[in-house]
Design an enzyme around this catalytic site. Structure first.
Site, PDB file in Angstrom:
ATOM      1  N   LYS A   1       0.855  -1.190   0.000  1.00 54.46           N
ATOM      2  CA  LYS A   1       0.000   0.000   0.000  1.00 54.46           C
ATOM      3  C   LYS A   1       0.887   1.234   0.000  1.00 54.46           C
ATOM      4  O   LYS A   1       1.718   1.413   0.875  1.00 54.46           O
ATOM      5  CB  LYS A   1      -0.896  -0.002   1.238  1.00 54.46           C
ATOM      6  CG  LYS A   1      -1.645   1.315   1.477  1.00 54.46           C
ATOM      7  CD  LYS A   1      -2.299   1.358   2.843  1.00 54.46           C
ATOM      8  CE  LYS A   1      -2.827   2.753   3.169  1.00 54.46           C
ATOM      9  NZ  LYS A   1      -3.396   2.835   4.539  1.00 54.46           N
TER      10      LYS A   1
ATOM     11  N   ASP B   1     -11.804   7.196   4.382  1.00 51.94           N
ATOM     12  CA  ASP B   1     -10.539   7.042   5.108  1.00 51.94           C
ATOM     13  C   ASP B   1     -10.138   5.571   5.225  1.00 51.94           C
ATOM     14  O   ASP B   1      -9.081   5.271   5.760  1.00 51.94           O
ATOM     15  CB  ASP B   1     -10.643   7.683   6.497  1.00 51.94           C
ATOM     16  CG  ASP B   1      -9.295   7.849   7.172  1.00 51.94           C
ATOM     17  OD1 ASP B   1      -8.282   7.903   6.450  1.00 51.94           O
ATOM     18  OD2 ASP B   1      -9.242   7.904   8.415  1.00 51.94           O
TER      19      ASP B   1
ATOM     20  N   ARG C   1      -7.336  -0.384   1.525  1.00 49.22           N
ATOM     21  CA  ARG C   1      -7.851  -1.658   1.013  1.00 49.22           C
ATOM     22  C   ARG C   1      -8.378  -1.504  -0.412  1.00 49.22           C
ATOM     23  O   ARG C   1      -8.360  -2.459  -1.198  1.00 49.22           O
ATOM     24  CB  ARG C   1      -8.910  -2.212   1.959  1.00 49.22           C
ATOM     25  CG  ARG C   1     -10.158  -1.369   2.124  1.00 49.22           C
ATOM     26  CD  ARG C   1     -10.880  -1.609   3.432  1.00 49.22           C
ATOM     27  NE  ARG C   1     -10.149  -1.027   4.550  1.00 49.22           N
ATOM     28  CZ  ARG C   1     -10.570  -1.081   5.818  1.00 49.22           C
ATOM     29  NH1 ARG C   1     -11.708  -1.705   6.113  1.00 49.22           N
ATOM     30  NH2 ARG C   1      -9.864  -0.530   6.777  1.00 49.22           N
TER      31      ARG C   1
ATOM     32  N   GLU D   1      -9.164   3.747   2.777  1.00 53.27           N
ATOM     33  CA  GLU D   1      -8.787   3.787   1.365  1.00 53.27           C
ATOM     34  C   GLU D   1      -7.725   2.767   0.978  1.00 53.27           C
ATOM     35  O   GLU D   1      -7.639   2.361  -0.173  1.00 53.27           O
ATOM     36  CB  GLU D   1      -8.304   5.194   0.996  1.00 53.27           C
ATOM     37  CG  GLU D   1      -6.850   5.514   1.326  1.00 53.27           C
ATOM     38  CD  GLU D   1      -6.513   5.439   2.804  1.00 53.27           C
ATOM     39  OE1 GLU D   1      -5.362   5.093   3.119  1.00 53.27           O
ATOM     40  OE2 GLU D   1      -7.388   5.699   3.658  1.00 53.27           O
TER      41      GLU D   1
ATOM     42  N   ASP E   1       1.959   6.781   5.424  1.00 51.61           N
ATOM     43  CA  ASP E   1       0.921   5.805   5.099  1.00 51.61           C
ATOM     44  C   ASP E   1       1.290   4.983   3.869  1.00 51.61           C
ATOM     45  O   ASP E   1       0.510   4.158   3.410  1.00 51.61           O
ATOM     46  CB  ASP E   1      -0.427   6.500   4.882  1.00 51.61           C
ATOM     47  CG  ASP E   1      -1.606   5.589   5.172  1.00 51.61           C
ATOM     48  OD1 ASP E   1      -1.430   4.600   5.912  1.00 51.61           O
ATOM     49  OD2 ASP E   1      -2.710   5.853   4.661  1.00 51.61           O
TER      50      ASP E   1
ATOM     51  N   LYS F   1      -9.646  13.271   8.329  1.00 53.33           N
ATOM     52  CA  LYS F   1      -9.058  12.962   9.630  1.00 53.33           C
ATOM     53  C   LYS F   1      -9.004  14.220  10.493  1.00 53.33           C
ATOM     54  O   LYS F   1      -8.979  15.342   9.975  1.00 53.33           O
ATOM     55  CB  LYS F   1      -7.624  12.432   9.447  1.00 53.33           C
ATOM     56  CG  LYS F   1      -7.496  11.103   8.752  1.00 53.33           C
ATOM     57  CD  LYS F   1      -6.026  10.732   8.590  1.00 53.33           C
ATOM     58  CE  LYS F   1      -5.856   9.398   7.881  1.00 53.33           C
ATOM     59  NZ  LYS F   1      -6.299   8.266   8.721  1.00 53.33           N
TER      60      LYS F   1
END
Length: 485
Positions: A250, A332, A336, A334, A273, A262
């Site tokens: 990811k 949020d 997956r 996202e 992330d 957020k």
């Protein structure tokens, strides 16, 4: 940091590092004029050679002042030696010392290489944006020389050094701010791997749109930064291994949460992330650097999740490349959505028998396991066990959590094939269940939720506060254990 190997102590070495076993201080041969004084000072300071203990003092030899660092290795096992090397370097990195020599003290060549490995891991820093760094915080240590009578350590060192280089790439990608690392620049930063023999395939918006990657593109549509799908291939088997191991990461280079915005406090941390994709890139560099005799592909789904007027909304339905429809309950959640298309493309393109994905997927994982373990979910018991073992051996630990039909039904949607979040409970598990729906029959799959592991608020023996480089050592160990002779 420069690393050298020699059988004679360099004349300009101003720091000497000695590994000391637990309760073994009396047996260390310092080979110095004032060895007894050093030993007495360490004893007074209650230095006992335990892992984590470091003692520093000074002596003189032929008119030269020498910094003496004693670092505990406990029983002298591999990871203890790495920690000892890292802690010794942490002690003197900004001390004014410029050239440190690691002294044998009875260690064999593999042990010395392990100490140097820990030293290299711990020496990594990112100071490029700190223009007013105080002098006492500036690194001064530039060279580490390993004293090896038989000059055999360098051979053991080559593979370990390549792994450390991979970890460094991952740390750099994770630590850089989002205005520096975004999908396009992530790819550009990885292009050095081409010179190491890694083959690249890069997909942009148009290519992914033609393939029907509606889930991944739905995340990206609110950003001015275009998405990328980066595939890196390393085949060190000359075609002997027909089916590659597939690693999928990811790569949300910044995550605002999208329309499901957020909270502002702490949002700056969402530059990391993309830690899963960073680990995949670093692993590919490690494997290529040590010329691993394995066939591995690394795929990074790279997007930015922003709350623009074009951004997808809660309640939107997107169609994945596989053809399944997804009701986006929370923008949020996202990662997956990015992974499901990346995973499906990977299976269609490379036909792997084993696929492992890595993602900073859920905050719930930090609630479950804190910052001590990554979570592993799998449809295959042997694969899960192999990853747990690789985690123990490498120092990147994982802990297995369950998946199953009871959790799977929690992500059923009333208007689409599935929704992208389940109820409040078991958040990490329902996220894994979502990904499981995109695994082809017969493919052994493991999902690593690394949310609590890619960034650390405290320093450790092997990293400074910040990016840890988690995942590279784990995956490298797994490849070495199961894909190489």
């Amino acid at each position: 940091m420069n690393f050298n190997f020699t059988n004679k102590r360099p004349q300009d070495a101003d720091a000497l590092i000695f590994a000391v076993e637990k309760d073994g201080l009396a047996h260390v041969d310092f080979g110095l004029e004032h060895s007894d004084i050093i030993r007495a000072a360490a004893k007074t300071a209650r230095f006992g050679g335990k892992v984590g203990e470091v003692f520093e003092t000074f002596t003189s030899e032929n008119g030269q002042v020498l910094r003496i660092v004693l670092t505990g290795i406990g029983k002298g096992k591999g990871r203890d030696l790495e920690a000892a090397g890292g802690l010794a370097v942490a002690k003197i990195l900004s001390s004014g010392a410029k050239h440190a020599a690691i002294c044998p003290t009875g260690l064999d060549t593999e042990d010395l290489a392990r100490m140097a490995f820990g030293a290299k891991l711990r020496s990594w820093r990112i100071d490029k944006y700190r223009t007013t760094l105080p002098e006492k915080q500036k690194p001064t240590l530039a060279t580490i020389t390993v004293l090896d009578q038989d000059l055999e350590t360098a051979k053991d060192w080559l593979d370990l050094s390549a792994v450390a280089d991979g970890v460094a790439l991952t740390r750099e990608l994770v630590a850089e701010p989002a205005n520096t690392i975004y999908p396009e620049s992530f790819v550009a930063r990885c292009e050095e791997l081409k010179d190491m023999g890694v083959e690249f395939t890069i997909l942009g918006w148009d290519e992914m749109e033609k393939l029907g990657m509606g889930a991944l593109l739905g995340v990206s549509q609110g950003s001015e930064r275009p998405p990328r799908l980066l595939a890196m291939k390393w085949d060190g088997t000359d075609g002997k291994q027909k089916k590659p191991l597939a690693l999928v990461g990811k790569g949300v280079t910044f995550d605002t949460g999208g329309i499901s915005l957020k909270p502002g406090a702490g949002m700056e941390e969402m530059k990391w992330d993309m830690g899963g994709a960073g680990a995949v890139a670093g692993t590919m560099k490690a494997l290529a650097g040590r010329k691993a005799q394995a066939h591995v592909v690394g795929i990074c789904g790279l997007v930015e999740n922003m709350p623009d007027g074009k951004a997808q909304r809660p309640g939107d339905v997107v169609t994945s490349m596989q053809g399944q429809t997804i009701e986006v309950i929370n923008t949020d959640a996202e990662g997956r959505l990015v992974l499901c298309d990346a995973m499906h493309w990977t299976q269609e393109t490379f036909e792997p028998e084993i696929m492992i994905d890595l993602a900073t997927l859920t905050g719930a994982m930090i609630i479950s396991l804190g910052h001590e373990y990554a979570g592993v979910f799998s449809n295959d018991d042997d694969l899960a066990a192999d990853l747990v073992d690789a985690g123990k051996d490498s120092g990147d630990p994982v802990w297995r959590l369950p998946i199953g039909p009871a959790y799977d039904k929690l992500i059923n949607s009333p208007i689409a094939d599935m929704k992208n979040v389940g109820p409040r409970g078991a958040g990490s598990i329902t996220a894994a269940q979502f990904l499981h729906r995109f695994v082809k029959e017969g493919v052994k799959w493991a999902h690593l939720d690394v949310a609590g592991m890619v960034w650390a608020d405290k320093a450790s023996p092997l990293w400074e506060k910040g990016a840890t480089g988690y995942g590279v050592r784990l995956l490298n160990q797994y490849v070495a254990d199961h894909f190489e002779d």
